[in-house]
Design a protein around this motif. Structure first.
Motif, mmCIF file in Angstrom:
data_model
loop_
_atom_site.group_PDB
_atom_site.id
_atom_site.type_symbol
_atom_site.label_atom_id
_atom_site.label_comp_id
_atom_site.label_asym_id
_atom_site.label_seq_id
_atom_site.Cartn_x
_atom_site.Cartn_y
_atom_site.Cartn_z
ATOM 1 N N ASP A 89 0.828 -1.208 0.000
ATOM 2 C CA ASP A 89 0.000 0.000 0.000
ATOM 3 C C ASP A 89 0.864 1.260 0.000
ATOM 4 O O ASP A 89 0.591 2.218 -0.725
ATOM 5 N N TYR A 90 1.917 1.260 0.825
ATOM 6 C CA TYR A 90 2.786 2.428 0.910
ATOM 7 C C TYR A 90 3.509 2.682 -0.410
ATOM 8 O O TYR A 90 3.646 3.831 -0.849
ATOM 9 N N LEU A 91 3.969 1.631 -1.047
ATOM 10 C CA LEU A 91 4.656 1.803 -2.331
ATOM 11 C C LEU A 91 3.684 2.305 -3.401
ATOM 12 O O LEU A 91 4.056 3.135 -4.239
ATOM 13 N N THR A 92 2.455 1.824 -3.352
ATOM 14 C CA THR A 92 1.446 2.287 -4.307
ATOM 15 C C THR A 92 1.128 3.764 -4.096
ATOM 16 O O THR A 92 1.025 4.543 -5.052
ATOM 17 N N LEU A 93 0.973 4.168 -2.841
ATOM 18 C CA LEU A 93 0.702 5.572 -2.544
ATOM 19 C C LEU A 93 1.878 6.464 -2.946
ATOM 20 O O LEU A 93 1.685 7.556 -3.484
ATOM 21 N N ALA A 94 3.095 5.997 -2.683
ATOM 22 C CA ALA A 94 4.269 6.787 -3.060
ATOM 23 C C ALA A 94 4.341 6.961 -4.573
ATOM 24 O O ALA A 94 4.660 8.056 -5.070
ATOM 25 N N ARG A 95 4.037 5.914 -5.302
ATOM 26 C CA ARG A 95 4.038 6.020 -6.775
ATOM 27 C C ARG A 95 2.974 7.015 -7.228
ATOM 28 O O ARG A 95 3.212 7.853 -8.104
ATOM 29 N N SER A 96 1.797 6.964 -6.628
ATOM 30 C CA SER A 96 0.687 7.806 -7.077
ATOM 31 C C SER A 96 0.877 9.267 -6.688
ATOM 32 O O SER A 96 0.486 10.160 -7.436
ATOM 33 N N GLY A 97 1.461 9.513 -5.519
ATOM 34 C CA GLY A 97 1.572 10.879 -5.035
ATOM 35 C C GLY A 97 2.839 11.597 -5.416
ATOM 36 O O GLY A 97 2.878 12.828 -5.404
ATOM 37 N N TRP A 98 3.893 10.844 -5.780
ATOM 38 C CA TRP A 98 5.175 11.500 -6.030
ATOM 39 C C TRP A 98 5.820 11.147 -7.371
ATOM 40 O O TRP A 98 6.591 11.954 -7.903
ATOM 41 N N VAL A 99 5.551 9.996 -7.911
ATOM 42 C CA VAL A 99 6.220 9.600 -9.155
ATOM 43 C C VAL A 99 5.264 9.854 -10.310
ATOM 44 O O VAL A 99 4.370 9.066 -10.587
ATOM 45 N N PHE A 100 5.443 10.988 -10.979
ATOM 46 C CA PHE A 100 4.539 11.391 -12.044
ATOM 47 C C PHE A 100 5.304 12.208 -13.070
ATOM 48 O O PHE A 100 6.390 12.716 -12.805
ATOM 49 N N ASP A 101 4.713 12.309 -14.247
ATOM 50 C CA ASP A 101 5.260 13.190 -15.280
ATOM 51 C C ASP A 101 4.783 14.598 -15.006
ATOM 52 O O ASP A 101 3.609 14.830 -14.696
ATOM 53 N N LEU A 102 5.690 15.559 -15.123
ATOM 54 C CA LEU A 102 5.357 16.948 -14.868
ATOM 55 C C LEU A 102 4.817 17.592 -16.136
ATOM 56 O O LEU A 102 5.495 17.680 -17.139
#
Length: 317
Positions: free
Chosen positions: A35-48
């Protein structure tokens, strides 16, 4: 987040209202490592994708430095701060000192942004009553000049929410401006106490962490992060009404969750020049146990308890 949903984050994170599948399970057994890894991907790892399509090509590249929060200071100005607002800001900077091992100075600068020291990291204008559109846009013009943001001539920012953040990456560095509706100068009801604390904690957390909103449509699973939001239509509802306050409070946690503290520790320890990349997930995965232990220690500090939501404090075992 754009209306009709609950709030507006601003051009720093642009249109990052990310869709989040259900996490955990309906038995409320607590979050898992996955769950934590999924949240980290969704909240911080994104294209700007910048909302500033006319951003000058010679401006420095936009980077989310994981230590950026620890480099600057906070200036509080506008209407005289209510005791609750002052307490939240002081406690929040105590949290940052605990995580980043660096004192974050807070300047109380009176009514005008001009009284703030130059090159602050976060500017917070407090207001009571009606939204101060003219003062808010005067602040933005001041930041445009100080940070060489190069906004278009005549640019005006709308006020879409009682608490909102706009952020910029100018030639002279990154800066965030928070516009926060604060409590009236009287005794507060429990609802008002929770509401005004919640909106200030949320905006400060997102401004310093660079985290993006995560839309959560599964209402059966618990919240694990302050970033998660259940959509709620509050258009045309008066901001000072109990209906608005209750609706906003029900849309996400009222304070920081265990995951949010975990992510601050991850950002502090990762030393990444560009946070929004897979390297952040790799660091978290490789150092999960250490980050978990640091987060648990932080969550036990009684002087920080007012910042947390005790319904989502659990951290994976």
């Amino acid at each position: 987040m754009m209306q009709p949903f609950k709030r507006f984050l601003g051009p720093w994170l642009c249109a990052f209202c990310l869709l989040m599948p259900g996490l955990g399970n309906t038995q409320n057994s607590g979050p898992t490592r996955a769950d934590y890894l999924t949240l980290a991907r969704s909240g911080w790892v994104f294209d700007l994708h910048s909302a500033r399509s006319r951003r000058d090509v010679d401006l420095p590249p936009v980077r989310f430095d994981s230590l950026e929060v620890a480099k600057g200071e906070i200036c509080l100005f506008g209407d005289p701060p209510h005791a609750l607002a002052r307490q939240v800001v002081v406690r929040f900077t105590t949290l940052l000192r605990e995580v980043f091992d660096r004192r974050i100075a807070v300047t109380f600068a009176g009514r005008e942004i001009a009284n703030c020291p130059e090159q602050q990291r976060v500017y917070i204008r407090l207001y009571s009553g009606r939204p101060p559109s003219s003062l808010f846009n005067a602040d933005i013009r001041k930041l445009n000049q100080t940070y060489d943001i190069r906004l278009p001539n005549g640019w005006r920012e709308p006020i879409r929410s009682p608490a909102q953040t706009v952020g910029y990456f100018g030639r002279n560095g990154a800066v965030a401006h928070l516009l926060i509706n604060q409590p009236p100068l009287r005794d507060l009801t429990p609802l008002e106490q929770d509401y005004y604390k919640s909106i200030l904690v949320e905006e400060m957390f997102q401004a310093v962490s660079f985290g993006a909103d995560i839309l959560k449509f599964d209402r059966q699973t618990p919240f694990y992060s302050k970033l998660q939001e259940v959509p709620v239509n509050l258009r045309y509802v008066p901001w000072q009404s109990e209906q608005f306050m209750s609706g906003l409070l029900g849309s996400n946690p009222s304070g920081l969750c265990g995951f949010d503290i975990f992510m601050l520790h991850a950002l502090a320890a990762a030393h990444l020049e560009t946070v929004n990349s897979i390297a952040l997930l790799e660091y978290i995965d490789q150092n999960f146990d250490d980050l978990r232990d640091l987060s648990r220690q932080t969550m036990t500090r009684p002087d920080l308890h007012m910042l947390f939501d005790d319904t989502c404090e659990a951290i994976p075992g």
